[in-house]
Write an enzyme that holds these catalytic residues in place. Structure first.
Site, short mmCIF file in Angstrom:
data_model
loop_
_atom_site.label_atom_id
_atom_site.label_comp_id
_atom_site.label_asym_id
_atom_site.label_seq_id
_atom_site.Cartn_x
_atom_site.Cartn_y
_atom_site.Cartn_z
N MET A 26 0.85 -1.20 0.00
CA MET A 26 0.00 0.00 0.00
C MET A 26 0.88 1.24 0.00
SD MET A 26 -2.89 -1.25 2.74
CE MET A 26 -1.72 -1.97 3.90
N VAL A 27 0.71 2.09 -0.97
CA VAL A 27 1.55 3.28 -1.12
C VAL A 27 1.46 4.14 0.15
CG1 VAL A 27 1.91 5.40 -2.44
CG2 VAL A 27 1.31 3.29 -3.62
N GLN A 81 7.86 -4.69 -3.51
CA GLN A 81 7.13 -4.50 -4.76
C GLN A 81 7.63 -3.27 -5.52
OE1 GLN A 81 3.04 -2.86 -5.30
NE2 GLN A 81 2.49 -4.96 -5.88
N CYS A 110 -2.02 -1.67 -10.08
CA CYS A 110 -2.40 -0.31 -9.69
C CYS A 110 -3.29 0.31 -10.76
CB CYS A 110 -1.16 0.56 -9.48
SG CYS A 110 -1.58 2.25 -8.95
N LYS A 149 1.51 -9.20 -8.97
CA LYS A 149 0.16 -8.90 -8.47
C LYS A 149 -0.62 -8.29 -9.63
CE LYS A 149 -2.32 -6.61 -4.70
NZ LYS A 149 -3.24 -5.72 -5.39
N HIS A 177 -6.12 -9.81 -7.79
CA HIS A 177 -7.17 -8.93 -7.27
C HIS A 177 -8.37 -9.10 -8.19
CE1 HIS A 177 -8.27 -4.68 -5.59
NE2 HIS A 177 -9.32 -5.48 -5.69
N ASN A 210 -7.25 -11.55 -3.52
CA ASN A 210 -7.37 -10.20 -2.98
C ASN A 210 -8.73 -9.62 -3.37
OD1 ASN A 210 -5.73 -7.01 -3.64
ND2 ASN A 210 -6.69 -7.72 -1.79
N ASN A 212 -12.72 -8.13 -1.24
CA ASN A 212 -13.90 -8.49 -0.43
C ASN A 212 -13.55 -9.00 0.96
OD1 ASN A 212 -15.16 -7.99 -2.88
ND2 ASN A 212 -15.67 -10.13 -3.30
N GLU A 235 -7.59 -2.56 2.47
CA GLU A 235 -8.51 -1.69 3.20
C GLU A 235 -8.91 -2.30 4.54
OE1 GLU A 235 -10.33 1.28 2.61
OE2 GLU A 235 -9.10 1.84 0.89
#
Length: 487
Positions: A26-27, A81, A110, A149, A177, A210, A212, A235
């Site tokens: 996560m950035v 990453q 991304c 990813k 994802h 990835n 839900n 999240e």
């Protein structure tokens, strides 16, 4: 003696210790302090924030800040990453990072506009030849495995072919994802576990799922549905770092533990502030004044103080809580409990902004912001910050100065423009018509006339030289005549 590089399932079982619970890259959010907090509460594997390969190669400070910091044995296994679109640059960055991690991951997921402008992330998913070259070269040159990813295509069959291509190129572990690159923000929707299941069945390398994931029960359901070897959370982890423990602790427990770790492993203040905003998200909807305080403080001590104040407010509410009281805002738990944040969809967003139907869907965020009436509750975050810096500032559209519009494009026209146009349109017209506009400082006609004048003077120059030469010859003849007479 150099150990052989492990591949596929052997790499997942031995190096990653059969990781099932994974914290996503996560950035500016999956920094060392947050990774340590997550590991203490059930995470088996963590990724660094997405790093820019080109910057990592050329900037020693960037490497130091993001990876070459204090060595922490607790922070393993770890995958670094990178985003990249050039095989050589990607491999150079990976070689610089490989001694500090257990694998290198290529970001192909991304979906943000910055990735589109930089041409990386999910915006490379159609360039299969380039991706094959990048992964093949990395697999050949690195001493650690290469992983990827990705996001899915709308079609399951194309997604499966994409995954098989990456596997054949040398990818040793794949995170899928279950959303397309168009599914983001209010349009995120539900991730497709069917796509992930199809990929899992089609490849012979470990697959992480990835999308839900809000509770530990979702993790177990996802593994059963997709057959994935592990589940990644982004999240969900940010709003509840204890998600993989199956707990929903009080927010201040997680916030205080995180702030203690930050004291030992410092990171930029913006990262800490962002984490507190996520953890306290539901409480800050109620205590707006503390939201403003959290946004304004400039030191770690200030953030700690606001965190304590939020804790005190919540403890007072708990003391006055009655048995029949239900959580506010339709939440499953009271706002001081770590719990998921469900992002509103487009329809809900339009309702919140007082619009509905086609009108609501056709009006963009900026259009809505332009119609703010100056009420602090309806202002965007940026406008609220401006209001804090300058309390006299107003955003009421009726008080804004009215500008005359350009006859062609609708932008404000120049007050002194001879064509009644904005500068851009005026420049095009003046050039086309070889005209001047003193109001915009455009002098095409004047410059053209000067150039003609200069060319005319250039063409007369040989005649002037000829006359001068004749004059010199005549003068010489006149000088010689008296001398000859004397002789």
């Amino acid at each position: 003696m150099k150990m052989p590089k492990l591949k596929g399932f052997e790499f997942w079982r031995d190096t990653l210790r059969g990781a099932r619970y994974v914290v996503a890259p996560m950035v500016d959010q999956s920094e060392l302090a947050w990774r340590l907090l997550s590991r203490r509460h059930g995470a088996h594997l963590c990724y660094t924030p997405m790093l820019h390969a080109q910057v990592f190669v050329r900037d020693a400070n960037y490497r130091k800040e993001n990876l070459y910091c204090e060595v922490c044995p607790e922070d393993r296994p770890l995958i670094v990453q990178f985003c990249a679109n050039d095989p050589e640059v990607f491999v150079q960055a990976a070689l610089l990072a490989q001694d500090y991690c257990d694998a290198v991951d290529l970001n192909l997921g991304c979906p943000q506009m910055i990735a589109k402008r930089g041409h990386y992330g999910a915006f490379l998913q159609e360039e299969w030849d380039l991706l094959q070259r990048m992964i093949t070269l990395a697999n050949e040159k690195l001493s650690v495995p290469i992983t990827c990813k990705i996001r899915v295509f709308p079609e399951i069959a194309k997604t499966v072919k994409y995954a098989q291509l990456l596997e054949s190129a040398g990818c040793q572990l794949l995170t899928v994802h279950g959303r397309t690159k168009e599914q983001k923000g209010p349009l995120a929707g539900v991730a497709s576990w069917e796509h992930i299941q199809a990929v899992r069945r089609a490849v012979n390398i470990p697959v992480f799922a990835n999308g839900n994931i809000q509770y530990l029960s979702d993790v177990e359901r996802c593994i059963q549905k997709t057959g994935a070897h592990g589940v990644m959370s982004a999240e969900g982890n940010l709003h509840n770092p204890a998600l993989f423990e199956g707990r929903n602790p009080v927010v201040w427990e997680m916030a205080e533990e995180y702030l203690d770790i930050v004291q030992q492993y410092p990171c930029p203040l913006s990262y800490v502030r962002a984490h507190l905003f996520k953890l306290w998200h539901h409480t800050l909807q109620i205590h707006q004044q503390l939201r403003d305080e959290l946004a304004k403080v400039k030191t770690l001590e200030g953030l700690v103080a606001v965190n304590k104040e939020l804790k005190l407010h919540c403890q007072k509410e708990i003391a006055n809580l009655k048995e029949e009281d239900k959580p506010k805002g339709g939440l499953p738990f009271s706002h001081w409990i770590c719990q998921p944040y469900v992002r509103p969809g487009p329809k809900e967003t339009s309702k919140e902004n007082g619009t509905s139907g086609v009108e609501g869907s056709n009006r963009g965020k900026r259009a809505l912001e332009d119609e703010d009436d100056g009420n602090p509750d309806s202002l965007s975050k940026n406008k609220q910050k401006k209001k804090l810096r300058n309390p006299n500032k107003t955003f009421d559209p009726s008080l804004k100065p009215k500008y005359a519009k350009c006859d062609q494009c609708g932008n404000p026209k120049g007050n002194k423009c001879v064509f009644n146009l904005c500068r851009g349109c005026c420049k095009k017209r003046a050039f086309r018509e070889t005209a001047d506009c003193p109001g915009h400082g455009l002098l095409f006609k004047t410059k053209y006339e000067k150039s003609l004048s200069w060319k005319s003077s250039e063409s007369n120059l040989p005649n002037i030289e000829l006359i001068a030469q004749k004059g010199e010859m005549e003068g010489t003849r006149l000088l010689k005549e008296p001398i000859d007479g004397v002789a």
